[in-house]
Design a protein around this motif. Sequence first.
Motif, PDB file in Angstrom:
ATOM      1  N   PHE A   1      45.459  80.198  40.109  1.00  3.69           N
ATOM      2  CA  PHE A   1      46.167  79.460  39.205  1.00  3.69           C
ATOM      3  C   PHE A   1      46.305  78.487  38.374  1.00  3.69           C
ATOM      4  O   PHE A   1      46.666  78.785  37.444  1.00  3.69           O
ATOM      5  N   SER A   2      45.687  77.364  39.134  1.00  4.45           N
ATOM      6  CA  SER A   2      45.401  76.111  38.177  1.00  4.45           C
ATOM      7  C   SER A   2      43.912  76.105  38.718  1.00  4.45           C
ATOM      8  O   SER A   2      43.199  76.067  40.362  1.00  4.45           O
ATOM      9  N   ARG A   3      43.114  75.054  37.770  1.00  5.71           N
ATOM     10  CA  ARG A   3      41.865  74.909  38.163  1.00  5.71           C
ATOM     11  C   ARG A   3      41.476  73.496  37.511  1.00  5.71           C
ATOM     12  O   ARG A   3      41.802  73.188  36.246  1.00  5.71           O
ATOM     13  N   THR A   4      41.172  73.044  38.072  1.00  2.00           N
ATOM     14  CA  THR A   4      40.675  71.478  37.641  1.00  2.00           C
ATOM     15  C   THR A   4      39.216  71.554  37.472  1.00  2.00           C
ATOM     16  O   THR A   4      38.367  72.616  38.090  1.00  2.00           O
ATOM     17  N   SER A   5      38.313  70.459  36.387  1.00  2.00           N
ATOM     18  CA  SER A   5      37.106  70.869  35.731  1.00  2.00           C
ATOM     19  C   SER A   5      37.264  69.109  35.736  1.00  2.00           C
ATOM     20  O   SER A   5      38.117  68.676  35.668  1.00  2.00           O
ATOM     21  N   GLU A   6      35.861  69.406  35.186  1.00  2.00           N
ATOM     22  CA  GLU A   6      35.128  68.508  34.936  1.00  2.00           C
ATOM     23  C   GLU A   6      34.086  67.916  34.566  1.00  2.00           C
ATOM     24  O   GLU A   6      33.136  69.462  34.190  1.00  2.00           O
ATOM     25  N   LEU A   7      33.720  67.098  32.911  1.00  2.00           N
ATOM     26  CA  LEU A   7      32.886  67.092  32.510  1.00  2.00           C
ATOM     27  C   LEU A   7      31.507  66.644  33.186  1.00  2.00           C
ATOM     28  O   LEU A   7      31.161  65.697  33.436  1.00  2.00           O
ATOM     29  N   VAL A   8      30.347  67.650  32.932  1.00  2.00           N
ATOM     30  CA  VAL A   8      29.052  66.639  33.656  1.00  2.00           C
ATOM     31  C   VAL A   8      28.023  66.932  32.627  1.00  2.00           C
ATOM     32  O   VAL A   8      27.930  67.680  31.771  1.00  2.00           O
TER      33      VAL A   8
ATOM     34  N   GLU B   1       8.956  66.474  19.441  1.00  2.18           N
ATOM     35  CA  GLU B   1      10.227  65.187  19.258  1.00  2.18           C
ATOM     36  C   GLU B   1      11.752  65.156  18.951  1.00  2.18           C
ATOM     37  O   GLU B   1      12.244  66.207  18.558  1.00  2.18           O
ATOM     38  N   ILE B   2      11.594  64.731  20.049  1.00  3.06           N
ATOM     39  CA  ILE B   2      13.152  64.988  20.734  1.00  3.06           C
ATOM     40  C   ILE B   2      14.366  63.444  21.018  1.00  3.06           C
ATOM     41  O   ILE B   2      13.276  62.327  20.991  1.00  3.06           O
ATOM     42  N   GLN B   3      14.725  63.370  19.715  1.00  5.62           N
ATOM     43  CA  GLN B   3      15.917  62.018  19.844  1.00  5.62           C
ATOM     44  C   GLN B   3      17.556  62.262  20.370  1.00  5.62           C
ATOM     45  O   GLN B   3      17.983  63.441  19.677  1.00  5.62           O
ATOM     46  N   GLY B   4      18.119  61.128  21.141  1.00  8.61           N
ATOM     47  CA  GLY B   4      19.337  61.438  21.938  1.00  8.61           C
ATOM     48  C   GLY B   4      19.294  62.506  22.381  1.00  8.61           C
ATOM     49  O   GLY B   4      20.669  63.057  22.229  1.00  8.61           O
ATOM     50  N   LEU B   5      18.944  63.527  23.092  1.00  2.76           N
ATOM     51  CA  LEU B   5      19.016  64.876  23.274  1.00  2.76           C
ATOM     52  C   LEU B   5      20.437  64.954  24.991  1.00  2.76           C
ATOM     53  O   LEU B   5      20.089  64.014  25.655  1.00  2.76           O
ATOM     54  N   ARG B   6      21.723  65.367  24.587  1.00  2.64           N
ATOM     55  CA  ARG B   6      22.920  65.053  24.744  1.00  2.64           C
ATOM     56  C   ARG B   6      23.152  67.045  25.643  1.00  2.64           C
ATOM     57  O   ARG B   6      23.545  67.826  24.401  1.00  2.64           O
ATOM     58  N   LYS B   7      23.621  67.372  26.147  1.00  2.00           N
ATOM     59  CA  LYS B   7      24.352  68.236  27.115  1.00  2.00           C
ATOM     60  C   LYS B   7      25.522  68.836  28.244  1.00  2.00           C
ATOM     61  O   LYS B   7      24.443  67.644  29.109  1.00  2.00           O
ATOM     62  N   THR B   8      26.693  68.706  27.397  1.00  2.00           N
ATOM     63  CA  THR B   8      27.234  68.346  28.485  1.00  2.00           C
ATOM     64  C   THR B   8      28.138  69.444  28.874  1.00  2.00           C
ATOM     65  O   THR B   8      28.098  70.558  28.051  1.00  2.00           O
ATOM     66  N   PHE B   9      28.121  69.904  30.489  1.00  2.00           N
ATOM     67  CA  PHE B   9      28.628  71.531  30.913  1.00  2.00           C
ATOM     68  C   PHE B   9      29.954  71.121  31.692  1.00  2.00           C
ATOM     69  O   PHE B   9      30.322  69.952  32.102  1.00  2.00           O
ATOM     70  N   LYS B  10      31.155  71.890  31.623  1.00  2.00           N
ATOM     71  CA  LYS B  10      31.718  72.024  31.976  1.00  2.00           C
ATOM     72  C   LYS B  10      31.994  72.857  33.373  1.00  2.00           C
ATOM     73  O   LYS B  10      31.694  74.129  33.345  1.00  2.00           O
ATOM     74  N   LYS B  11      32.299  71.683  34.175  1.00  5.07           N
ATOM     75  CA  LYS B  11      31.996  72.393  35.518  1.00  5.07           C
ATOM     76  C   LYS B  11      33.465  72.078  36.424  1.00  5.07           C
ATOM     77  O   LYS B  11      34.061  71.865  36.726  1.00  5.07           O
ATOM     78  N   LEU B  12      33.900  73.484  37.363  1.00  4.86           N
ATOM     79  CA  LEU B  12      34.994  74.161  38.287  1.00  4.86           C
ATOM     80  C   LEU B  12      35.136  73.797  38.784  1.00  4.86           C
ATOM     81  O   LEU B  12      33.927  73.358  40.155  1.00  4.86           O
ATOM     82  N   ASN B  13      36.207  72.552  39.870  1.00  2.89           N
ATOM     83  CA  ASN B  13      36.217  71.870  41.120  1.00  2.89           C
ATOM     84  C   ASN B  13      36.323  73.059  41.692  1.00  2.89           C
ATOM     85  O   ASN B  13      37.847  73.149  41.372  1.00  2.89           O
TER      86      ASN B  13
END
Lengths: 264, 326
Positions: B32-39, B7-19
């Motif tokens: 020196f600087s990296r941008t990232s986004e949440l996937v 039984e699974i309810q409202g399952l979410r998994k967010t990863f931080k992904k480097l661009n």
Amino acid sequence: MSTLTGLLRLYVWHMKLSVSRAMIYRFDFVTGLLVSVLVSGIGPFVQYLFFTQTRGYPGWTLSEILLFQGLLLLWFGIRDLLFGDIRGTVMNLVWKGDFDRLLLKPYPPIGVILCSGFNLGGIGSLLAGILVLSLAARRVELHLSPGTLLMLLIVTLCGLLLYMAISVLFSSILIMLVQMGRIGEMFDRIMDFANYPVNIFPLFLRTALIVGLPFAVWTYYPAQLLLNRADHRIWFAAASCLVLFWLSLKLWNRCLRNYTSAGG
Amino acid sequence: MSEYMIEIQGLRKTFKKLNKKAGFFSAFGALFSRTSELVHSVDGIDLRVRKGEIRGLIGPNGAGKSTTIKIMSGILHPTEGTVSIMGYTPWLHREKYIRNLGVLFGQKSQLWWDLPPIDTFELNREMYRIPTDRFKRRLDRFVELLQIERVIYQPVRTLSLGERMKCELVCALLHEPSLIFLDEPTIGLDIVSKETIRQFIKQTNKELQTTFIITTHDLADLENLCDNVTIINKGSIVFDDAMGKLSTFFRNRKIIEVKFAEPVGEALLDGYDVIEFGGLNARIEVNVEDKDIKHHVYDILGRLPVVDINITNIPIEEVIKHIYTS
């Protein structure tokens, strides 16, 4: 408790399989053993040259240094035999994205990692250590009372715990960073401090090697115990090993929680 | 107790992904600087699976299947949501839960490469504390079903992919888990090996009431094994129903396959959606919403020299493709 006994049984199984594997590649094993004994012999020889061509180590005679070298090789042998494969195994697992497999075993993953460390290649240093130690035993009067033997056992166990703590620390960093070639090298260079008697270093380094990173339990204190001149700080070193092992497990659990796995 | 094993309810998994941008200077600049986004790899999944079910879990690459399986296996902690499998929360009760779980990743091996599979089986016996007589009984049964009598004594590196996969299956099932995750169990195998493995899964499911969750890109696995199928796309469930419902997914669309007695011109089929035309045969898709199937069939039979006609649903392959891309 049942987890611990289970892990010990698992270690024995890994050991059996590791030996079976080494026997499949017999030629590699035999040549590896010979090379290991020869290379291990270079260490005491270099120390001998160093000792005789310079002013040596203050407070240590040539025979005592021979004893120290024998114990050092013996420690390398025990360490590599019991845990020599850990780094390679973890790097391989993390790099190939196979680390998930460990999380599918019914044991704590760090326990499984520590259980997979047996490396028969360590037997070369072990044999060389026994050889050098028996040579040294003829030249130095060893203090072998039951109390000393008990202390030697305690110090060896603490030394193993300390090495496990370092392996756990290495594994924790690795599962977070994935690639860490030079950091592994840094670990090795820092551990090189254990290759010399602690009392030759300045006070702050001496304190660090007894209390902070108590590498002194690996060779220095066993030598001092056999020469009947261990001081009370041995207990600080032993306690420090326990604390470091506990801290390394805490760090491991934290890193494991943030583990992101590899792509599917 | 709940009738559902999972039984699974409202399952979410967010990863931080480097661009990461292409090129040397961009790579240098990333020091020196990296941008990232949440996937959002898994974005609100609700799932229920009954005991003894064989459930297909499919989706395009990067849909979130593997992440879902990894959370269900206790490998990953979810960002949000609840998961209850056999009463356990996988990542919290991992060690106890894993004793009742078998996992096979088709592209990763748990066999010791230089040694025969029997050594890995023995290691698993020790790991799962399987009594020796039960271990022997089960192994004999699996060896017989999968026809791997000689294979288990040969070094793994000398085995074919199919033989290795059969041994991987044995590893996953030796401790008789109640739930098994199979991630692409037939990938790269020949028809005979695929069939043996499918039979083995069916047999185990029937004999032991083992629940299977199968992720696959092979539709034959779904058609031959699964009772129900869950399709995941972009982290969410887009279809969750019986396999039979997939074939009737497009209720108002049918395929008519016709064979002609003599070559006909394609122009005679003007007004129809011709998918395939070969002069002596044609494959036509018709919409039965406005005019029923009888109307279309009578029209074709009346105007053309038909010797054979066959009406089918839209193929599952098409349905899945439609669901993936919609």
